[in-house]
Design a protein around this motif. Structure first.
Motif, PDB file in Angstrom:
ATOM      1  N   UNK A 178      13.819   5.717   0.677  1.00  0.00           N
ATOM      2  CA  UNK A 178      14.065   4.673  -0.299  1.00  0.00           C
ATOM      3  C   UNK A 178      12.810   3.896  -0.675  1.00  0.00           C
ATOM      4  N   UNK A 179      11.690   4.116   0.011  1.00  0.00           N
ATOM      5  CA  UNK A 179      10.499   3.322  -0.253  1.00  0.00           C
ATOM      6  C   UNK A 179       9.779   3.761  -1.530  1.00  0.00           C
ATOM      7  N   UNK A 180       9.490   5.034  -1.661  1.00  0.00           N
ATOM      8  CA  UNK A 180       8.724   5.546  -2.779  1.00  0.00           C
ATOM      9  C   UNK A 180       9.305   6.899  -3.160  1.00  0.00           C
ATOM     10  N   UNK A 198     -11.315   6.543   6.206  1.00  0.00           N
ATOM     11  CA  UNK A 198     -10.719   5.251   5.868  1.00  0.00           C
ATOM     12  C   UNK A 198      -9.197   5.320   5.962  1.00  0.00           C
ATOM     13  N   UNK A 199      -8.634   6.385   5.430  1.00  0.00           N
ATOM     14  CA  UNK A 199      -7.187   6.555   5.475  1.00  0.00           C
ATOM     15  C   UNK A 199      -6.705   6.622   6.916  1.00  0.00           C
ATOM     16  N   UNK A 200      -7.410   7.367   7.744  1.00  0.00           N
ATOM     17  CA  UNK A 200      -7.075   7.478   9.159  1.00  0.00           C
ATOM     18  C   UNK A 200      -7.190   6.121   9.865  1.00  0.00           C
ATOM     19  N   UNK A 201      -8.213   5.353   9.500  1.00  0.00           N
ATOM     20  CA  UNK A 201      -8.399   4.029  10.111  1.00  0.00           C
ATOM     21  C   UNK A 201      -7.227   3.110   9.783  1.00  0.00           C
ATOM     22  N   UNK A 202      -6.763   3.163   8.551  1.00  0.00           N
ATOM     23  CA  UNK A 202      -5.612   2.333   8.166  1.00  0.00           C
ATOM     24  C   UNK A 202      -4.346   2.844   8.862  1.00  0.00           C
ATOM     25  N   UNK A 203      -4.128   4.144   8.807  1.00  0.00           N
ATOM     26  CA  UNK A 203      -2.911   4.733   9.375  1.00  0.00           C
ATOM     27  C   UNK A 203      -2.784   4.486  10.875  1.00  0.00           C
ATOM     28  N   UNK A 204      -3.902   4.504  11.582  1.00  0.00           N
ATOM     29  CA  UNK A 204      -3.856   4.355  13.035  1.00  0.00           C
ATOM     30  C   UNK A 204      -4.031   2.919  13.506  1.00  0.00           C
ATOM     31  N   UNK A 205      -4.242   1.998  12.589  1.00  0.00           N
ATOM     32  CA  UNK A 205      -4.467   0.599  12.964  1.00  0.00           C
ATOM     33  C   UNK A 205      -3.181  -0.030  13.475  1.00  0.00           C
ATOM     34  N   UNK A 206      -3.319  -0.850  14.476  1.00  0.00           N
ATOM     35  CA  UNK A 206      -2.162  -1.534  15.070  1.00  0.00           C
ATOM     36  C   UNK A 206      -1.409  -2.330  14.002  1.00  0.00           C
ATOM     37  N   UNK A 207      -0.097  -2.197  13.987  1.00  0.00           N
ATOM     38  CA  UNK A 207       0.727  -2.924  13.039  1.00  0.00           C
ATOM     39  C   UNK A 207       0.920  -2.213  11.711  1.00  0.00           C
ATOM     40  N   UNK A 208       0.280  -1.067  11.530  1.00  0.00           N
ATOM     41  CA  UNK A 208       0.488  -0.292  10.312  1.00  0.00           C
ATOM     42  C   UNK A 208      -0.287  -0.754   9.106  1.00  0.00           C
ATOM     43  N   UNK A 209      -1.141  -1.734   9.273  1.00  0.00           N
ATOM     44  CA  UNK A 209      -1.992  -2.179   8.177  1.00  0.00           C
ATOM     45  C   UNK A 209      -3.315  -2.648   8.753  1.00  0.00           C
ATOM     46  N   UNK A 215     -17.248   1.723   0.179  1.00  0.00           N
ATOM     47  CA  UNK A 215     -15.953   1.618   0.856  1.00  0.00           C
ATOM     48  C   UNK A 215     -14.894   1.158  -0.141  1.00  0.00           C
ATOM     49  N   UNK A 216     -15.211   0.142  -0.916  1.00  0.00           N
ATOM     50  CA  UNK A 216     -14.259  -0.368  -1.913  1.00  0.00           C
ATOM     51  C   UNK A 216     -13.887   0.716  -2.927  1.00  0.00           C
ATOM     52  N   UNK A 217     -14.868   1.484  -3.356  1.00  0.00           N
ATOM     53  CA  UNK A 217     -14.614   2.573  -4.302  1.00  0.00           C
ATOM     54  C   UNK A 217     -13.640   3.589  -3.700  1.00  0.00           C
ATOM     55  N   UNK A 218     -13.878   3.980  -2.469  1.00  0.00           N
ATOM     56  CA  UNK A 218     -13.017   4.978  -1.823  1.00  0.00           C
ATOM     57  C   UNK A 218     -11.609   4.436  -1.578  1.00  0.00           C
ATOM     58  N   UNK A 219     -11.500   3.178  -1.191  1.00  0.00           N
ATOM     59  CA  UNK A 219     -10.172   2.577  -1.011  1.00  0.00           C
ATOM     60  C   UNK A 219      -9.426   2.523  -2.341  1.00  0.00           C
ATOM     61  N   UNK A 220     -10.152   2.239  -3.408  1.00  0.00           N
ATOM     62  CA  UNK A 220      -9.540   2.214  -4.742  1.00  0.00           C
ATOM     63  C   UNK A 220      -8.996   3.598  -5.098  1.00  0.00           C
ATOM     64  N   UNK A 221      -9.749   4.644  -4.811  1.00  0.00           N
ATOM     65  CA  UNK A 221      -9.295   6.004  -5.094  1.00  0.00           C
ATOM     66  C   UNK A 221      -8.045   6.351  -4.285  1.00  0.00           C
ATOM     67  N   UNK A 222      -7.987   5.920  -3.041  1.00  0.00           N
ATOM     68  CA  UNK A 222      -6.797   6.159  -2.208  1.00  0.00           C
ATOM     69  C   UNK A 222      -5.590   5.410  -2.762  1.00  0.00           C
ATOM     70  N   UNK A 223      -5.814   4.202  -3.277  1.00  0.00           N
ATOM     71  CA  UNK A 223      -4.724   3.441  -3.901  1.00  0.00           C
ATOM     72  C   UNK A 223      -4.262   4.112  -5.183  1.00  0.00           C
ATOM     73  N   UNK A 224      -5.205   4.550  -6.007  1.00  0.00           N
ATOM     74  CA  UNK A 224      -4.854   5.204  -7.270  1.00  0.00           C
ATOM     75  C   UNK A 224      -4.054   6.484  -7.039  1.00  0.00           C
ATOM     76  N   UNK A 225      -4.306   7.150  -5.920  1.00  0.00           N
ATOM     77  CA  UNK A 225      -3.581   8.368  -5.584  1.00  0.00           C
ATOM     78  C   UNK A 225      -2.212   8.068  -4.979  1.00  0.00           C
ATOM     79  N   UNK A 226      -1.910   6.788  -4.752  1.00  0.00           N
ATOM     80  CA  UNK A 226      -0.617   6.407  -4.204  1.00  0.00           C
ATOM     81  C   UNK A 226      -0.522   6.491  -2.700  1.00  0.00           C
ATOM     82  N   UNK A 243       1.171   4.263   2.514  1.00  0.00           N
ATOM     83  CA  UNK A 243       2.476   4.476   1.882  1.00  0.00           C
ATOM     84  C   UNK A 243       3.170   5.610   2.626  1.00  0.00           C
ATOM     85  N   UNK A 244       3.962   5.259   3.629  1.00  0.00           N
ATOM     86  CA  UNK A 244       4.558   6.248   4.527  1.00  0.00           C
ATOM     87  C   UNK A 244       5.498   7.215   3.821  1.00  0.00           C
TER      88      UNK A 244
END
Length: 125
Positions: free
Chosen positions: A18-20, A55-66, A82-93, A109-110
């Motif tokens: 139901x999330x996405x 970066x994606x792995x760092x976010x995914x494995x971070x305590x609390x899910x964020x 770093x900001x550029x790469x995070x933006x690309x990950x966001x744009x990809x959903x 986005x689980x």
């Protein structure tokens, strides 16, 4: 004016479906439509870069899910990169973000990940 998206608190009771909306059906279910292929390729392309994957792995494995950008930016590139790469990950959903004061927090986005996993897992089994 900020364009950061305000996210609701993580709710473990919410089901993934139901999330996405999923990106696509499993590969062995039916051929992908042109739109599904474009959307799915964008996600996999975003993960195809080693810095983005870290970066994606760092976010995914971070305590609390964020994770705060301040906690995950040590990946061997400059802060603007770093900001550029995070933006690309966001744009990809693959990530969503929320600004809290001067920091931005990222969350995986689980539901999208689950759909990508189903895309490949059923075909591999």
């Amino acid at each position: 004016m900020s364009n950061a998206k305000v996210l609701p608190p993580l709710d473990p009771e919410v089901t993934i479906a139901t999330e996405v909306e999923p990106c696509c059906p499993p590969l062995d279910e039916r051929p992908l439509t042109a739109e599904e292929a474009e959307r799915t390729a964008k996600m996999f392309k975003a993960l195809g870069d080693p810095v983005r994957l870290r970066l994606f792995s760092a976010v995914a494995s971070h305590e609390g899910g964020e994770a705060c950008v301040c906690d995950i930016s040590d990946v061997g590139v400059s802060q603007p990169t770093v900001s550029h790469h995070l933006k690309k990950l966001k744009e990809a959903g693959l990530l969503s973000s929320e600004r809290r004061g001067t920091w931005v927090y990222y969350r995986v986005e689980s539901a999208v990940l689950a759909a990508m996993g189903r895309l490949l897992a059923k075909a591999a089994a």
